[in-house]
Scaffold this motif. Sequence first.
Motif, PDB file in Angstrom:
ATOM      1  N   ARG A 164     -14.886 -35.551  -9.107  1.00 60.63           N
ATOM      2  CA  ARG A 164     -16.181 -35.730  -8.415  1.00 60.63           C
ATOM      3  C   ARG A 164     -16.957 -36.895  -9.025  1.00 60.63           C
ATOM      4  NH1 ARG A 164     -15.863 -29.962  -8.592  1.00 60.63           N
ATOM      5  NH2 ARG A 164     -17.301 -29.803 -10.358  1.00 60.63           N
ATOM      6  N   ASN A 165     -16.912 -37.022 -10.329  1.00 53.70           N
ATOM      7  CA  ASN A 165     -17.608 -38.131 -10.992  1.00 53.70           C
ATOM      8  C   ASN A 165     -17.012 -39.480 -10.607  1.00 53.70           C
ATOM      9  OD1 ASN A 165     -19.395 -36.421 -12.280  1.00 53.70           O
ATOM     10  ND2 ASN A 165     -18.209 -36.314 -14.177  1.00 53.70           N
ATOM     11  N   ARG A 166     -15.687 -39.515 -10.496  1.00 52.89           N
ATOM     12  CA  ARG A 166     -15.021 -40.755 -10.060  1.00 52.89           C
ATOM     13  C   ARG A 166     -15.443 -41.110  -8.645  1.00 52.89           C
ATOM     14  NH1 ARG A 166      -9.003 -39.877 -10.135  1.00 52.89           N
ATOM     15  NH2 ARG A 166      -9.007 -41.943  -9.169  1.00 52.89           N
ATOM     16  N   PHE A 167     -15.520 -40.076  -7.805  1.00 51.60           N
ATOM     17  CA  PHE A 167     -15.935 -40.316  -6.427  1.00 51.60           C
ATOM     18  C   PHE A 167     -17.371 -40.826  -6.380  1.00 51.60           C
ATOM     19  CE2 PHE A 167     -18.110 -38.961  -2.576  1.00 51.60           C
ATOM     20  CZ  PHE A 167     -17.305 -39.537  -1.605  1.00 51.60           C
ATOM     21  N   LEU A 168     -18.254 -40.211  -7.158  1.00 54.94           N
ATOM     22  CA  LEU A 168     -19.666 -40.620  -7.160  1.00 54.94           C
ATOM     23  C   LEU A 168     -19.845 -42.064  -7.594  1.00 54.94           C
ATOM     24  CD1 LEU A 168     -21.258 -37.342  -8.514  1.00 54.94           C
ATOM     25  CD2 LEU A 168     -21.884 -38.468  -6.367  1.00 54.94           C
ATOM     26  N   LYS A 169     -19.025 -42.528  -8.513  1.00 54.13           N
ATOM     27  CA  LYS A 169     -19.104 -43.924  -8.945  1.00 54.13           C
ATOM     28  C   LYS A 169     -18.756 -44.884  -7.812  1.00 54.13           C
ATOM     29  CE  LYS A 169     -18.197 -43.222 -13.875  1.00 54.13           C
ATOM     30  NZ  LYS A 169     -17.250 -43.456 -14.994  1.00 54.13           N
ATOM     31  N   LYS A 170     -17.864 -44.439  -6.936  1.00 50.17           N
ATOM     32  CA  LYS A 170     -17.438 -45.279  -5.814  1.00 50.17           C
ATOM     33  C   LYS A 170     -18.350 -45.152  -4.595  1.00 50.17           C
ATOM     34  CE  LYS A 170     -12.535 -44.925  -7.152  1.00 50.17           C
ATOM     35  NZ  LYS A 170     -12.216 -46.355  -7.315  1.00 50.17           N
ATOM     36  N   LEU A 171     -19.200 -44.121  -4.587  1.00 46.06           N
ATOM     37  CA  LEU A 171     -20.093 -43.888  -3.459  1.00 46.06           C
ATOM     38  C   LEU A 171     -21.143 -44.992  -3.388  1.00 46.06           C
ATOM     39  CD1 LEU A 171     -20.782 -41.810  -1.205  1.00 46.06           C
ATOM     40  CD2 LEU A 171     -22.349 -40.741  -2.826  1.00 46.06           C
ATOM     41  N   LYS A 172     -21.386 -45.495  -2.183  1.00 45.36           N
ATOM     42  CA  LYS A 172     -22.366 -46.564  -2.006  1.00 45.36           C
ATOM     43  C   LYS A 172     -23.768 -46.043  -2.286  1.00 45.36           C
ATOM     44  CE  LYS A 172     -19.593 -48.964   1.487  1.00 45.36           C
ATOM     45  NZ  LYS A 172     -19.529 -49.400   2.905  1.00 45.36           N
ATOM     46  N   ASN A 173     -24.621 -46.933  -2.777  1.00 38.55           N
ATOM     47  CA  ASN A 173     -25.995 -46.547  -3.110  1.00 38.55           C
ATOM     48  C   ASN A 173     -26.783 -46.175  -1.860  1.00 38.55           C
ATOM     49  OD1 ASN A 173     -28.083 -46.134  -4.989  1.00 38.55           O
ATOM     50  ND2 ASN A 173     -28.979 -48.117  -4.468  1.00 38.55           N
ATOM     51  N   ASN A 174     -27.692 -45.210  -2.029  1.00 41.19           N
ATOM     52  CA  ASN A 174     -28.563 -44.729  -0.946  1.00 41.19           C
ATOM     53  C   ASN A 174     -27.765 -44.196   0.255  1.00 41.19           C
ATOM     54  OD1 ASN A 174     -30.966 -45.351  -2.365  1.00 41.19           O
ATOM     55  ND2 ASN A 174     -30.749 -47.501  -1.763  1.00 41.19           N
ATOM     56  N   THR A 175     -26.696 -43.475  -0.052  1.00 42.28           N
ATOM     57  CA  THR A 175     -25.893 -42.839   1.004  1.00 42.28           C
ATOM     58  C   THR A 175     -25.571 -41.402   0.597  1.00 42.28           C
ATOM     59  OG1 THR A 175     -23.779 -43.539   0.053  1.00 42.28           O
ATOM     60  CG2 THR A 175     -24.788 -45.020   1.658  1.00 42.28           C
ATOM     61  N   ILE A 176     -25.069 -40.665   1.569  1.00 45.19           N
ATOM     62  CA  ILE A 176     -24.576 -39.317   1.295  1.00 45.19           C
ATOM     63  C   ILE A 176     -23.143 -39.209   1.805  1.00 45.19           C
ATOM     64  CG2 ILE A 176     -26.844 -38.219   1.370  1.00 45.19           C
ATOM     65  CD1 ILE A 176     -26.123 -37.209   4.193  1.00 45.19           C
ATOM     66  N   ALA A 177     -22.383 -38.308   1.207  1.00 38.95           N
ATOM     67  CA  ALA A 177     -21.029 -38.011   1.675  1.00 38.95           C
ATOM     68  C   ALA A 177     -20.904 -36.506   1.815  1.00 38.95           C
ATOM     69  CB  ALA A 177     -19.992 -38.546   0.696  1.00 38.95           C
ATOM     70  N   ILE A 178     -20.288 -36.068   2.898  1.00 42.57           N
ATOM     71  CA  ILE A 178     -20.181 -34.641   3.184  1.00 42.57           C
ATOM     72  C   ILE A 178     -18.721 -34.247   3.373  1.00 42.57           C
ATOM     73  CG2 ILE A 178     -20.844 -32.783   4.746  1.00 42.57           C
ATOM     74  CD1 ILE A 178     -23.268 -34.505   5.552  1.00 42.57           C
ATOM     75  N   PHE A 179     -18.305 -33.210   2.664  1.00 46.99           N
ATOM     76  CA  PHE A 179     -16.958 -32.661   2.804  1.00 46.99           C
ATOM     77  C   PHE A 179     -17.067 -31.190   3.199  1.00 46.99           C
ATOM     78  CE2 PHE A 179     -16.551 -36.249   0.009  1.00 46.99           C
ATOM     79  CZ  PHE A 179     -15.369 -36.864   0.414  1.00 46.99           C
ATOM     80  N   SER A 180     -16.250 -30.795   4.151  1.00 45.66           N
ATOM     81  CA  SER A 180     -16.287 -29.415   4.652  1.00 45.66           C
ATOM     82  C   SER A 180     -14.992 -28.692   4.355  1.00 45.66           C
ATOM     83  CB  SER A 180     -16.516 -29.407   6.167  1.00 45.66           C
ATOM     84  OG  SER A 180     -17.712 -30.068   6.503  1.00 45.66           O
ATOM     85  N   SER A 181     -15.092 -27.407   4.149  1.00 46.00           N
ATOM     86  CA  SER A 181     -13.891 -26.593   4.000  1.00 46.00           C
ATOM     87  C   SER A 181     -13.178 -26.501   5.344  1.00 46.00           C
ATOM     88  CB  SER A 181     -14.265 -25.202   3.512  1.00 46.00           C
ATOM     89  OG  SER A 181     -15.090 -24.560   4.472  1.00 46.00           O
ATOM     90  N   ALA A 182     -11.919 -26.128   5.314  1.00 44.88           N
ATOM     91  CA  ALA A 182     -11.183 -25.897   6.559  1.00 44.88           C
ATOM     92  C   ALA A 182     -11.749 -24.667   7.261  1.00 44.88           C
ATOM     93  CB  ALA A 182      -9.706 -25.693   6.258  1.00 44.88           C
ATOM     94  N   LYS A 183     -11.648 -24.663   8.572  1.00 45.38           N
ATOM     95  CA  LYS A 183     -12.085 -23.506   9.340  1.00 45.38           C
ATOM     96  C   LYS A 183     -10.938 -22.506   9.447  1.00 45.38           C
ATOM     97  CE  LYS A 183     -15.477 -25.965  12.183  1.00 45.38           C
ATOM     98  NZ  LYS A 183     -15.868 -26.329  13.568  1.00 45.38           N
ATOM     99  N   ALA A 184     -11.277 -21.219   9.428  1.00 43.59           N
ATOM    100  CA  ALA A 184     -10.271 -20.187   9.671  1.00 43.59           C
ATOM    101  C   ALA A 184      -9.777 -20.333  11.111  1.00 43.59           C
ATOM    102  CB  ALA A 184     -10.867 -18.809   9.445  1.00 43.59           C
ATOM    103  N   LYS A 185      -8.460 -20.230  11.314  1.00 43.17           N
ATOM    104  CA  LYS A 185      -7.888 -20.458  12.636  1.00 43.17           C
ATOM    105  C   LYS A 185      -7.396 -19.149  13.252  1.00 43.17           C
ATOM    106  CE  LYS A 185      -6.507 -25.203  11.668  1.00 43.17           C
ATOM    107  NZ  LYS A 185      -5.374 -26.168  11.602  1.00 43.17           N
ATOM    108  N   THR A 186      -7.837 -18.931  14.491  1.00 41.83           N
ATOM    109  CA  THR A 186      -7.446 -17.727  15.214  1.00 41.83           C
ATOM    110  C   THR A 186      -6.026 -17.856  15.740  1.00 41.83           C
ATOM    111  OG1 THR A 186      -9.728 -17.322  15.892  1.00 41.83           O
ATOM    112  CG2 THR A 186      -7.991 -16.227  17.169  1.00 41.83           C
TER     113      THR A 186
END
Length: 407
Positions: A11-33
């Motif tokens: 996560r720290n490595r990712f944050l270093k690469k994240l552009k300034n004044n932005t957000i990044a969103i990751f979602s879990s997989a959805k349960a599949k019927t």
Amino acid sequence: MIQEHEYKKRRNRFLKKLKNNTIAIFSSAKAKTRSNDTQYPYRQDSNFYYLTGFKEDNSYLIFVKKNYKTKSFLFVKKKESQDELWHGKRLGKKEAKKRFSVDKVILSGKFKKLKKELKKKYKIDKNAFKVVAQMRLIKSKAEINLIKKAINITKKAHHGVISFDKTSKYEYELQSEIEYIFKKYGSYSDAYTSIVASGDNANILHYIDNKDILIDGDLILIDAGCEYEYYASDITRVIPVNGKFTQAQKELYNLVLQVNKKIIKMIKPNIKRTKLQQKAEIYLTKGLVKLGILNGNYKKLIKNKQHKKYYPHGIGHWMGLDVHDDAPYKDENDKEIKLQKGMVLTIEPGIYISKDDKTVPKRFRGIGIRIEDDILVTKKSYKNLSSKIVKSIYEIESMGYKYKTSP
């Protein structure tokens, strides 16, 4: 097992690469019927798991970078007795705070509201998934150990079906034996649906029907690998139904085997996958000419793509959290990424000759062969992680079940 400190490091490595004044969103997989109120076994989204190690659905991860200062938020579903009665225990907010090294743990019910507020203040970093994909190219020691574990279990499965009594059996019976061994030795699932393709079925690259009876004298192409703690293995071996290769089968098999070995020996840092592909095509085409399957100059045959009829796919792919790992083959400048220490890839040359191909000598028709190994790039060379899975004709015939056909 991968520890929390490694996920935090990612996560720290990712944050270093994240552009300034932005957000990044990751979602879990959805349960599949699967149907009505029944569901498929749940598997977490690989990118989400790579950054968290968290296996629950209805979870989210948000990164925020403001004025070069960063924050991370993990959203987890609230513990509810009725939900847990039907679907199992959840970690909950309290335990998640103890386990995860994030700035804040929040209940998933508040995700939409916070996401809406953050989107008003910051831009969403659309490059986020590419960044994680790039990170996933190089495997840590812990990741490599999990891949090794998956391969070791897969070895037991392949060896099990080589020695399995195949008299009057069906393809699905071998598949069930493979999956039984996976589970017996601690794998929760296969990394992909096993291919058990006998005879001409081996010429269907993604054959998964696995329904036909095994015929004395045919070969069986088995492409099967288990998943261990989310990390994949991917192995293909070809074995005779009756335990013995015919002369024609030996000739084709040894051609593919020698190419497999030659390409693996080429692997080292800074070599390109396209170089491996080119060499594989040269070796295979020369061999096909020698056997009378193709006619003419090998260079012209390759230029005219005539070899593709018998070898239509690539020499291999990245492997890790996914059997075809979601990692790039080219960099941001559209240049091919060279092999580096810590990468894991498959090497899988093959030859596929349809039973209906009248242009080929009759003795070769209806034979499909692929030999696939999982390779780690090391500091100066390579390590074949699947080297203990037998693949020479002598080894396979020695291990194979020798049954007598009915008089």
